[in-house]
Design a protein around this motif. Structure first.
Motif, short mmCIF file in Angstrom:
data_model
loop_
_atom_site.label_atom_id
_atom_site.label_comp_id
_atom_site.label_asym_id
_atom_site.label_seq_id
_atom_site.Cartn_x
_atom_site.Cartn_y
_atom_site.Cartn_z
N PHE A 82 -13.65 5.73 -3.20
CA PHE A 82 -14.04 6.59 -2.08
C PHE A 82 -14.86 5.83 -1.04
CE2 PHE A 82 -13.06 9.94 -5.22
CZ PHE A 82 -12.08 10.58 -4.47
N ILE A 83 -15.63 4.82 -1.50
CA ILE A 83 -16.35 4.01 -0.53
C ILE A 83 -15.36 3.26 0.36
CG2 ILE A 83 -17.83 1.98 -0.24
CD1 ILE A 83 -19.42 2.93 -2.64
N LYS A 124 -12.38 4.06 0.98
CA LYS A 124 -11.65 5.04 1.80
C LYS A 124 -12.51 5.48 2.99
CE LYS A 124 -8.75 9.04 1.15
NZ LYS A 124 -8.69 10.34 0.49
N SER A 125 -13.83 5.33 2.86
CA SER A 125 -14.72 5.81 3.92
C SER A 125 -14.87 4.80 5.05
CB SER A 125 -16.09 6.15 3.34
OG SER A 125 -16.84 4.98 3.13
N PRO A 172 -14.74 14.24 -2.20
CA PRO A 172 -15.39 13.48 -1.13
C PRO A 172 -14.74 13.72 0.23
CG PRO A 172 -15.00 12.10 -3.03
CD PRO A 172 -14.29 13.37 -3.29
N LEU A 185 -19.14 11.21 -3.75
CA LEU A 185 -18.19 10.16 -4.13
C LEU A 185 -17.32 10.54 -5.33
CD1 LEU A 185 -20.39 7.01 -3.42
CD2 LEU A 185 -18.29 7.62 -2.25
N VAL A 231 -14.02 11.92 2.82
CA VAL A 231 -13.79 10.66 3.52
C VAL A 231 -12.35 10.56 3.97
CG1 VAL A 231 -15.63 9.37 2.44
CG2 VAL A 231 -13.40 9.47 1.33
N ASP A 251 -8.30 4.43 4.96
CA ASP A 251 -7.25 5.13 4.24
C ASP A 251 -6.18 4.17 3.76
OD1 ASP A 251 -6.59 7.83 3.51
OD2 ASP A 251 -4.77 7.52 4.72
N TRP A 252 -5.74 3.32 4.68
CA TRP A 252 -4.71 2.34 4.35
C TRP A 252 -5.26 1.27 3.41
CZ3 TRP A 252 -5.04 -2.89 5.91
CH2 TRP A 252 -3.92 -3.66 5.59
N SER A 261 0.86 -1.19 0.00
CA SER A 261 0.00 0.00 0.00
C SER A 261 0.89 1.24 0.00
CB SER A 261 -0.91 -0.01 1.22
OG SER A 261 -0.15 -0.08 2.39
#
Lengths: 204, 416
Positions: free
Chosen positions: B158-159, B161-162, A202, A133, A204, B168-169, A44
């Motif tokens: 983005f989903i 990420k949420s 977004p 999004l 988030v 995030d990771w 990652s």
């Protein structure tokens, strides 16, 4: 001598062979799991500071972002009240965070929380990246009554009111689109005059 | 002659006696799992063809004078090859059919209560297969790198990420950085053609081994005949040649239908979507993602809060908590069922008012979420749609429960 019942045979140190083997097994499994975690970390990539960071600077010229005139300077005279276009700052098109929706409304229709100081001759501009999004928002034009036109994200139908600071009128978007200052220059082109007033993309 | 040569070395006769004479109970709905398996085989075969020609890269290349991503260009070139477009359509249609077959198979298992003891493990393995198939479909979305691909994948980015705390990771792990990153397509390609199919093959193997070990559930009509025979063997057709020939004819017929559909009905027209560009037209995901897509539209934007440092946003609720909750409900079904002891027979859904009406309510709920994906064309406000969804779900569950109770009461049946 072969011990057949290894599990019950006491070693000299007081631990059985079975317990010793189990201990070795658990220790190696933990080690293996640890190395997998390290690998996942490697897989990652670190944050690049990417995401939605705009590179728009005050003074950048507005150019069309799509269609046959992509890259051509937007002229104030080419937009009548009720029109909207997607624009980029000139020569900074590769960054999606720079995508802006430029709308021309009647000056008297602009109401707070729109920052009127960041508009000029009814030109008002917002980030075009939906705060839900991340899709690009579109302009839904109402030919009969232009002041009933609005900005909508077609992905999940978030609706924003550009005359009122792109306030969320419906749908799942959590916050308004960020406004950005524009002004018409002496030559009739448009330039940016400020940074975005809030976060883009977004949340988030 | 040849058979004898192999038999002397591999003891094929022994294998035949042990495995190929196993019986497969017959019931029309017992072919649904096979339908999914056959679709998977078609997917692998067409996927091998596509894999030879596809280029997993977003490097800009020239295609008919325009600069487009290499992945997009390679898909356009596949479409221009003789048979290229139809193979790509067969691949996509088979994916849709595989998920449809999995859902139908799941509904068959659910309504006939075939998930009960001792089959709980295989129910979970089946859910895993469903999840992996959806994941395979999702990673396949991105590969043509069209405007549609990038929009859909960006939403999923983005989903993910949420997700509170680890999002995030996790999103950087899954998408190889912050999407759109040039590393995303190679990573998705690897998962789509290697990692997920390998996991699918392994899990399909487990699913089938458990099935052979535990034996198939039988129609209740077999009960008397079976007890008369002493009750050991299943009643049905031997795997070879009877059931095998049926299955093979079934697969060939399926291939015929898929090729026919792929010939006449376009799907994922990459050239119409075009390469990624600013501006997002109205686009909806493939049908199996519609419940999540619709649910995302229903969550009001101001519904966000924090717990223990984790941020819960409307995206989290629609894209993470909702699907997670569904998975939890599906996974817990065999453990909440009140039946005790091994259950070798299919149950009659009419005799199980609670489980049946619960299933109907769940199905109606998911269908209403699909409808919620269309509120923009139906001109329904999200708030109104939430009320419709709740009312329809409760009504479907309540009415079917009342009717089933009435039906069983009139006939004097015991219900479970």
């Amino acid at each position: 001598m072969v011990e057949r019942d290894a599990g019950t045979t006491e070693g000299k140190a007081g631990i059985t062979r079975r317990r010793f083997t189990l201990g070795v097994l658990v220790a190696s499994l933990l080690g293996a799991a640890g190395s997998v975690l390290t690998l996942l970390k490697v897989l990652s990539p670190e944050k690049q500071g990417g995401g939605y960071v705009t590179t728009i600077r005050p003074g950048d010229r507005l150019v069309y972002a799509r269609g046959g005139e992509t890259g051509v300077t937007v002229r104030a005279s080419s937009m009548k009240v009720g029109d909207a276009v997607l624009v980029y700052p000139s020569s900074k098109a590769s960054n999606p965070a720079n995508l802006v929706q430029l709308i021309r409304l009647k000056e008297t229709d602009l109401k707070p929380p729109t920052n009127i100081g960041l508009t000029d001759q009814g030109f008002v501009a917002y980030s075009a990246i939906c705060t839900h999004l991340g899709c690009t928002v579109s302009w839904v034009e109402n030919q009969k009554s232009p002041d009933a036109s609005y900005t909508e994200c077609f992905c999940h139908n978030s609706i924003f009111d550009p005359a009122r600071g792109a306030k969320v009128m419906g749908g799942p978007a959590p916050i308004p689109l960020a406004q950005i200052g524009v002004k018409v220059t002496g030559e009739g082109a448009l330039i940016f005059t400020s940074d975005f007033t809030g976060p883009i993309g977004p949340q988030v | 002659m040849i058979f004898k040569w192999f038999d002397e070395r591999l003891e094929i006769e022994k294998f035949k006696a042990k495995f190929l004479r196993k019986t497969f109970p017959s019931h029309p709905t017992f072919l649904l799992g096979e339908l999914a398996l056959f679709s998977f085989i078609t997917l692998v075969m067409t996927g091998v063809f596509l894999g030879f020609l596809y280029e997993p890269s977003t490097k800009m290349v020239s295609l008919f004078g325009a600069m487009v991503p290499a992945a997009y260009a390679s898909v356009v070139r596949i479409d221009l090859l003789p048979m290229g477009l139809i193979v790509r359509r067969i691949h996509h249609w088979s994916a849709m059919l595989m998920i449809a077959a999995i859902l139908a198979h799941l509904m068959r298992i659910y309504f006939s209560s075939a998930y009960r003891k001792p089959r709980e493990i295989n129910w979970l393995a089946g859910l895993g297969l469903w999840g992996l198939t959806m994941f395979a479909a999702f990673t396949g979305y991105l590969l043509p790198y069209s405007q549609f691909s990038v929009t859909a994948t960006s939403i999923a980015y983005f989903i993910s990420k949420s997700v509170p705390w680890v999002g995030d990771w996790m999103s950087r792990l899954l998408f190889a950085g912050e999407f759109p990153s040039e590393a995303t397509v190679p990573r998705f390609f690897f998962m789509h053609v290697m990692l997920i199919p390998a996991a699918l093959i392994g899990l399909i193997g487990l699913h089938l081994v458990i099935l052979v070990k535990q034996k198939h559930t039988e129609p209740p009509a077999n009960k008397n005949r079976k007890e008369a025979q002493g009750g050991k063997r299943l009643i049905g057709l031997p795997i070879w040649p009877e059931q095998g020939v049926i299955s093979m004819s079934f697969y060939l017929f399926l291939l015929f239908v898929i090729v026919l559909v792929s010939t006449y009905i376009p799907l994922n027209p990459v050239e119409t979507y075009g390469p990624p560009s600013p501006g997002t037209p109205v686009m909806r995901p493939d049908w199996y993602f519609l419940p999540i897509y619709g649910f995302l539209k229903l969550i009001p934007g101001d519904l966000s809060f924090s717990i223990l440092g984790g941020k819960i946003t409307p995206e989290t609720i629609g894209g993470v908590i909702f699907p997670g909750f569904l998975v939890l409900v599906f996974a817990s079904i065999p453990f909440l069922d009140r039946a005790k002891g091994p259950q070798p027979y299919m149950a009659n859904p009419l005799r199980r008012p609670f489980m049946t009406s619960f299933g109907i309510a769940g199905g109606v709920f998911l269908c209403m979420d699909v409808v919620a994906g269309y509120i923009d064309v139906l001109h329904i406000a999200p708030q109104t749609m939430i009320i419709y969804t709740i009312l329809a779900t409760l009504a479907a569950g309540g009415i079917s429960f009342a009717l089933l109770r009435l039906y069983n009461g009139k006939r004097g049946n015991d219900v479970t």
